[in-house]
Design an enzyme around this catalytic site. Structure first.
Site: not given
Length: 841
Positions: A508, A561
């Site tokens: 993330d 990401e």
């Protein structure tokens, strides 16, 4: 695992352990269940006379000791329900002369042990001594063997060994000591007497360190790839005794003590020793086992204390409680076949269709084991190859969806134990479903019981406040330049892959790690050593993490990401790019540009889409710069962004039709695909972590259920045809796998392209994003000699999916009419707001 000897024997009944609901924010003792107030512990009384020659000083473990006030009186062992509490009663018992086999050895007179210095005594009792094992336990000295124990609230402590029973002197403040005329330290235990109890325990301070030199060396080097086996709470048999080894990294601490429900949260009796210059503190506690709650009481550099959860805890209490829990795995894996074949399915050249799930809200209230009964079957029935689980690591605030982690090594206890989570992964593997977990090494929350200023100074976070504070989320960033912190994170990535058999890590917020000026204005950030904005420490960390995971865990894929144009996110780490950096080494990257552009296109009314045609074609300009995943994730269906179907303009029929056409376009576009839960059946409302997907929409008793079931049936068909069509996945990452047929038909809102498998076999995808039927629409195709006829294999406008049923029945043969730069062409009927796939007949 059976210990060589029993670690502790209860001679008299112990009081019930403290409830897990008891407060653990303070290190002091609590009121006993029997109402006796706790005694004074932890500091010297200024009004007491200085310690005399009988004063001794170390600890024998708060392990089994109930919290009762200290007393000078020595009580003998209790038999049955009668307690012989005086010297006279003890003498009478001895005069009775029971059979030899049952008689305890006569008490040996104990001489005073050498006294502790005032400094050592004060540091020991205040929890700031670096080596309590040098003061406590037993050791040979002039005149015999000196014994010292620290047992707050005990009335008496007696050394017990074969042929030996010697009461120790009470030196005050829970310290007991004595000098016995022995030539060597015997194999002894401690008999500890309280107000109403008498227990026999092992002495924690008689054991050598339970952490090896190799472990310490690797920790010091920042290269311990299985760090969870060296730090934290590890149940084990050490020197023939069962217990738990506690270890924690706290290099700035003046002292560390372990406390928990085993000591009624009184930390006084369990000081830990410092192991050299590594910053690691260690203590082996006999008799402590699985299920025990614990924390570390850390003396900061300024002498104040802070009570902290274990950064390496592998299990935690259910939030909002935050104590760590001793745990060990007993799960027996049943996914051997999956693990053996995993390496044979490289993500880049295999079907890779992902269903993103927030476990706590997919079916609210289900445990990991209950999810294992429902989730694998649902995902398999829809044909997805993988699930991606939003963060499962422990987090205190459910509203963060798991993205503000405090327990990096612990699956959240909200749905069960770590073994329960293993059971879920096992069930998914046995159903043929891969498991990806979201991993959050970008930041951590500021909770005072967790990582922030863990040992009194910035430790896991950078020293520079400008670098430490994350401007977007009010959290703290990791200090990627510190080798121990980098080791903590790299080992954590390996941990999830090795201990839980996960098949992928989706990392993330990578962009926030890569740039020093991320969400920061002028004057709010400091450049790197070269004057640039790149966080070179974060780059090195990501490269090391990826290299380590791929080396240790064959078949695992890492996914970034990353929302910027950073060069080489999925390039190998040893290939240096134009920016002077090696690749980050990820396997795949989320294509945030495709997601943003394509959703922007379909949000426009069809009449206006011709002005935004490039938003659907621009992704092919950079499609092979990285290895991409096309994500329609949770982030796109919350916070006022609306669900996928609700983004579409028009009436309800048009919204559903455009939703289906978009999914057909997405599945055919180069790249892997990810779809968030609820979007597979066109949920109209945004996702809420409080109640999850609106499953009632597909309940047959609902009048409009067919509308939503039709979309779900389409998703199943997309995955089925996709898995059977290598052209859609075998050459996803190379330009040879794609060719435009028509990419400039802006007036028609039409997109057509060919996909090719490794043998050159094509698949034709045609999307019509206009609400009108286009008859006799001509599209150029390969020469008829190579493909004499084409068959429609998927049509999102089929009636069974809720469409109008405009189809191309039967094989369609190409005409020798040139079109779009090809010598042959097809005449097709394009359904309204639909995507159609054709394969060679």
């Amino acid at each position: 695992m059976t210990p060589a000897r029993q670690p502790s024997r209860t001679v008299a009944k112990q009081p019930a352990k403290q409830s897990a609901k008891s407060p653990r924010s303070a290190a002091g003792p609590e009121e006993r269940p029997d109402g006796v107030p706790p005694g004074r512990v932890g500091t010297l009384d200024a009004e007491e006379p200085p310690a005399g020659p009988d004063t001794a000083g170390p600890d024998t473990a708060a392990l089994d000791a109930p919290a009762e006030p200290p007393a000078a009186r020595t009580a003998t062992r209790r038999t049955g329900t009668a307690k012989t509490g005086t010297a006279k009663a003890a003498a009478g018992a001895a005069a009775a002369k029971p059979p030899r086999a049952r008689r305890a050895p006569a008490a040996r007179r104990t001489r005073p042990a050498p006294a502790l210095s005032d400094e050592d005594r004060g540091r020991l009792l205040s929890g700031t001594h670096h080596d309590p094992h040098a003061l406590l336990g037993a050791r040979v000295c002039r005149g015999g063997v000196a014994f010292r124990a620290l047992r707050p609230h005990a009335r008496a402590v007696t050394v017990v060994a074969k042929g030996l029973r010697a009461p120790l002197h009470d030196d005050g403040d829970g310290l007991f000591s004595g000098l016995l005329p022995l030539a060597a330290v015997p194999d002894y235990r401690l008999l500890v007497t309280y107000e109403s109890d008498e227990i026999e325990v092992e002495d924690p301070y008689r054991f050598l360190p339970a952490l090896g030199e190799l472990d310490l060396h690797l920790i010091g080097e920042g290269r311990h790839e299985q760090l969870w086996k060296a730090l934290g709470a590890q149940p084990m048999v050490h020197e023939g005794v069962a217990g738990t080894r506690f270890t924690v990294w706290a290099p700035n601490a003046r002292g560390v003590r372990v406390t928990g429900d085993f000591s009624y949260w009184d930390a006084t009796a369990s000081p830990m020793r410092s192991l050299g210059s590594t910053g690691v503190w260690e203590l082996f506690l006999p008799g402590v086992g699985e299920g025990t709650l614990y924390k570390f009481d850390i003396a900061r550099p300024d002498g104040s204390h802070t009570l902290r959860a274990d950064p390496m805890a592998r299990r935690t209490e259910v939030p909002p409680a935050n104590a760590s829990v001793v745990t060990d795995s007993r799960h027996e894996w049943g996914d051997a076949e999956w693990m053996e074949r995993r390496e044979d399915r490289p993500a880049h050249t295999s079907p890779f269709s992902v269903y993103e799930v927030h476990l706590a809200s997919w079916r609210p209230g289900l445990t990991y084991r209950q999810l294992a009964e429902q989730l694998p079957a649902y995902v398999k029935e829809l044909g997805f190859t993988h699930v991606e689980l939003m963060p499962v690591a422990e987090h205190p605030f459910g509203g963060s969806w798991g993205y503000q982690v405090t327990g990096f090594y612990a699956p959240t206890s909200r749905m069960g134990t770590p073994d329960d989570f293993r059971f879920l992964v096992d069930a998914l593997h046995r159903a043929g479903i891969g498991v990806i977990v979201d991993w959050v090494p970008a930041h951590f929350p500021r909770d005072e019981w967790a990582l922030a200023e863990f040992d009194g100074r910035p430790l896991y976070e950078p020293q520079d406040p400008k670098r430490a504070a994350h401007p977007d989320w009010g959290t703290l960033e990791f200090d990627y330049g510190r080798k121990e912190v980098r080791n903590f994170l790299v080992a954590n990535a390996v941990y999830w892959c090795e201990e839980f058999h996960v098949d992928g890590l989706r990392v993330d917020a990578v962009a926030s790690m890569l740039y020093l000026d991320y969400s920061r204005g002028p004057g709010e950030w400091s450049p790197n050593a070269h004057g640039g904005r790149e966080n070179t420490d974060a780059v090195a960390f990501l490269q090391e993490m990826n290299a380590t995971v791929y080396r240790r865990c064959p078949g695992v894929v890492t996914i970034a990401e990353e929302s910027t144009a950073w060069d080489g996110v999925t390039r190998p780490t040893h290939h240096v790019g134009a920016g002077g950096f090696g690749g980050l080494g990820f396997g795949l990257k989320w294509n945030m540009g495709w997601m943003h552009d394509s959703l922007g296109y379909v949000a426009h009314e069809p009449v206006h889409r011709k002005y935004h045609h490039h938003e659907m074609t621009f992704s092919m300009v950079y499609a092979y710069s990285e290895n991409y995943v096309l994500p329609i994730s949770h982030d796109e269906v919350v916070h006022g962004k609306r669900s996928l179907v609700s983004k579409m303009p028009g009436d309800w029929w048009q919204q559903r039709a455009c939703h289906r056409a978009y999914l057909g376009f997405m599945w055919a576009h180069p790249g892997k695909q990810l779809l968030f839960m609820g979007q597979e059946f066109a949920q109209g409302a945004e996702w809420s972590e409080a109640h999850g997907p609106d499953w009632w929409l597909v309940d047959p008793s609902y009048a409009a259920a067919a509308d939503h079931i039709g979309v779900r049936d389409l998703v199943r068909e997309l995955n089925t045809v996709y898995a059977q069509a290598p052209a859609l996945w075998e050459r996803d990452t190379v330009p040879e796998g794609f060719a435009w047929v028509v990419g400039d038909a802006a007036e028609d809102n039409v997109f057509a392209f060919l996909r090719y498998d490794a043998q050159g076999a094509p698949l034709l995808s045609v999307s019509n994003f206009s609400p009108v039927v286009r008859h006799d629409y001509r599209l150029g195709v390969p020469d008829p000699d190579s493909v004499p006829a084409w068959s429609e294999v998927l049509n999102t406008d089929a009636a069974r999916f809720g469409g109008s049923g405009v189809l191309n029945p039967g094989p369609v043969k190409p005409d020798e009419v040139p079109a779009h730069g090809r010598g042959a062409s097809l005449r097709l009927t394009l359904p309204p707001l639909a995507t159609v796939w054709f394969r060679p007949a």
